[in-house]
Design an enzyme around this catalytic site. Structure first.
Site, PDB file in Angstrom:
ATOM      1  N   MET A  52       0.820  -1.210   0.000  1.00 13.24           N
ATOM      2  CA  MET A  52       0.000   0.000   0.000  1.00 13.24           C
ATOM      3  C   MET A  52       0.860   1.268   0.000  1.00 13.24           C
ATOM      4  SD  MET A  52      -2.992  -1.036   2.693  1.00 13.24           S
ATOM      5  CE  MET A  52      -3.964   0.467   2.461  1.00 13.24           C
ATOM      6  N   ASP A  89      -2.656  -4.904   0.313  1.00 12.38           N
ATOM      7  CA  ASP A  89      -2.231  -6.259   0.721  1.00 12.38           C
ATOM      8  C   ASP A  89      -3.040  -6.863   1.876  1.00 12.38           C
ATOM      9  OD1 ASP A  89      -1.036  -4.401   2.404  1.00 12.38           O
ATOM     10  OD2 ASP A  89       1.019  -4.900   1.832  1.00 12.38           O
TER      11      ASP A  89
END
Ligand code: ADP
Length: 508
Positions: free
Chosen positions: A81, A240
């Site tokens: 991210m 994720d």
């Protein structure tokens, strides 16, 4: 054959996995790439490296499985991210991506907090301005590299760059965009107010989708580069942890997963948006449409046991090597001989300071109550218990926020230990189960692709078809009650010492 492809763009490498619609893995391949640290505390990667890794892993997976590209119904991308990718008007990368773990933006984060106001920022983006998040990185480039900022026409998150390369579309989705400090998390769309306060042009940002919506199709050029079939759909995908939540079946209220890796994470599904006003835990949009997630992060979970192994268990390491077993197994076997409470020894796991639930970078670890009776087994047990207490304390914050958890999955290396799983189950007061399919994020986005492509009706249906659980530890009320006084004492040790940790940090 209905096949689904999950691409997991991690920090150390990209892992691409091909699944059938029952979640069975047909083939998997990982390609690694470098992390650049041009200065202390900086962390960058080259988006071109990611794209090369995606091409190579997709080609390899197709070759290994012998699958026909036309049988792939959909593609999902999971990603690290927060990273900042900047492209010019021709779609060329302007500078290396600045990653989630890059710490250069404290001044910009202070500026964001000043400009927007802490409370407004929390109520709109659901999180304080954090150096890991993307907005501070955008402001940093504008301030330090104005020539790049002027040429910039597209701002993308890491996995969204791969989407652009596959489909030609500039788009993102709500779970990953939640980590930018620019999304209105309750409304699931860009915050016009924050963008205008920070002077960031909306046109720089991509179209916003839900994680399971179709965002585009594989272009002819991408099909040639990867071996995929032109026209294959690419869905939003997810950040994720949001992807791992889908891959572990955390898609309904009451469900959560704990990761005991180097750090410890609890990630819980929330039916309503709920924000911790103290900023101790993060709130993000879930990859499930119309839902949110809360996440805690403790910095030294598995790291605590690893530190203990490295410093104090050379004999176990040698014996383990000779026996061909894992030294952690020998250590946890020693700990099993020690009773609940480790003979009145409490360990605080703040080796690297702490994030959730303390937010104190000066906090440090300790053994409290050491006595000459203590054995190494007691110390190992105290470490395992201290880490489990820290997770329980995070879960208590979730419960305060109205996010209850009654069903916990466990991931990460620490989840391999039956003793640690049992401790967590007794302390959480709910079952803790392992996940048989260890492909968390890749499976999660493959399921999302299945929803977008019409293979499954809903995300929950996809999880029911494709996620398989393993072993389950059940809580025992007697043991839970026995842990309680130690947990309560654990919670009181840090507050009693808070100021002394500050003093300790100020010493030379
Ligand atoms: P990372 O976050 O680096 O990916 P992993 O998920 O591989 O970490 O987890 C590594 C941690 O898991 C180790 O630091 C250790 O604490 C723990 N661990 C690994 N194997 C075992 C085991 N058999 N028993 C207990 N803990 C283990």
């Amino acid at each position: 054959m209905e096949l689904l492809l999950g691409i997991d763009l991690g920090t150390s490498g990209t892992k691409t996995v091909l699944f059938d619609s029952d979640g069975r893995r047909l083939a998997s391949h990982t390609v690694e790439y470098p992390l650049y640290q041009p200065k202390n505390g900086w962390a960058e990667q080259d988006p071109e490296d990611w794209w090369r890794a995606v091409q190579e892993t997709v080609r390899t997976v197709l070759a290994k499985s012998g699958a026909k590209p036309e049988d792939i119904r959909g593609i999902g991308i999971a990603g690290q991210m927060h990273g900042l990718v900047m492209l010019d008007g021709q779609g060329q990368v302007l500078r290396k991506a600045i990653l989630w773990c890059d710490g250069r933006t404290q001044a910009q984060c202070d500026e964001i907090t000043r400009t927007v106001g802490r409370e407004k920022l929390l109520s709109i983006t659901a999180n304080p301005a954090l150096t890991g998040f993307t907005a501070g990185k955008i402001l940093w480039v504008r301030e330090h590299e104005p020539e790049n900022y002027e040429k910039c026409r597209h701002i993308l998150l890491p996995k969204d760059y791969i989407r652009y390369k596959l489909t030609g579309e500039f788009a993102t989705e709500v779970s990953d965009a939640s980590g930018m400090n620019l999304l209105d998390v309750p409304k699931r769309q860009w915050s016009g107010e924050i963008l205008s306060l920070l002077g960031i042009d909306r046109s720089l940002l991509g179209e916003m989708y839900e994680a399971c919506q179709v965002t585009g199709q594989v272009t002819k050029a991408a099909a040639e580069a990867t071996g995929l079939a032109e026209g294959t759909v690419v869905v939003g995908g997810a950040g994720d942890n949001a992807a791992a939540a889908i891959g572990t079946g955390v898609v309904e209220e009451g469900k959560a997963f704990t990761t005991l890796g180097t750090s410890g994470v609890i990630f819980a599904h929330a039916g309503q948006v709920t924000i911790d006003t103290q900023g101790r835990v993060h709130t993000f949009c879930s990859a499930v449409p119309g839902a949110w997630t809360v996440m805690s992060c403790t910095l030294s979970a598995g790291l605590s046991l690893q530190w203990f192994r490295n410093q104090f268990c050379p004999a176990e390491r040698e014996t383990a090597a000779a026996l061909g077993v894992d030294p952690y197994e020998l250590m946890t076997a020693e700990a099993e001989k020690s009773p609940i409470g480790a003979n009145r020894l409490i360990y605080l796991p703040y080796l690297m300071g702490e994030r959730s639930p303390l937010l104190d970078s000066d906090a440090r670890g300790m053994f409290f109550g050491l006595s000459a009776i203590h054995t190494r087994g007691d110390l190992v047990r105290a470490v395992l218990e201290g880490v489990a207490y820290s997770q329980r304390q995070c879960l208590d914050v979730f419960r305060e926020m109205g996010v209850d958890v009654s069903d916990m999955a466990i991931c990460g290396g620490g989840g391999r230990s039956p003793l640690w799983r049992q401790m967590l189950s007794d302390l959480y007061g709910c079952p803790v189960k392992t996940i048989a399919s260890e492909q968390g994020p890749a499976l999660g986005v493959a399921i999302l692709a299945g929803v977008g492509a019409g293979v499954y009706d809903t995300v929950a249906q996809g999880c029911a078809a494709a996620v398989r659980t393993g072993e389950k530890s059940m809580p025992d009320s007697g043991r839970s009650a026995a842990y309680e006084p130690y947990y309560n004492l654990y919670r009181r040790v840090y507050p009693a010492l808070r100021e002394q940790f500050g003093t300790l940090a100020s010493l030379e």
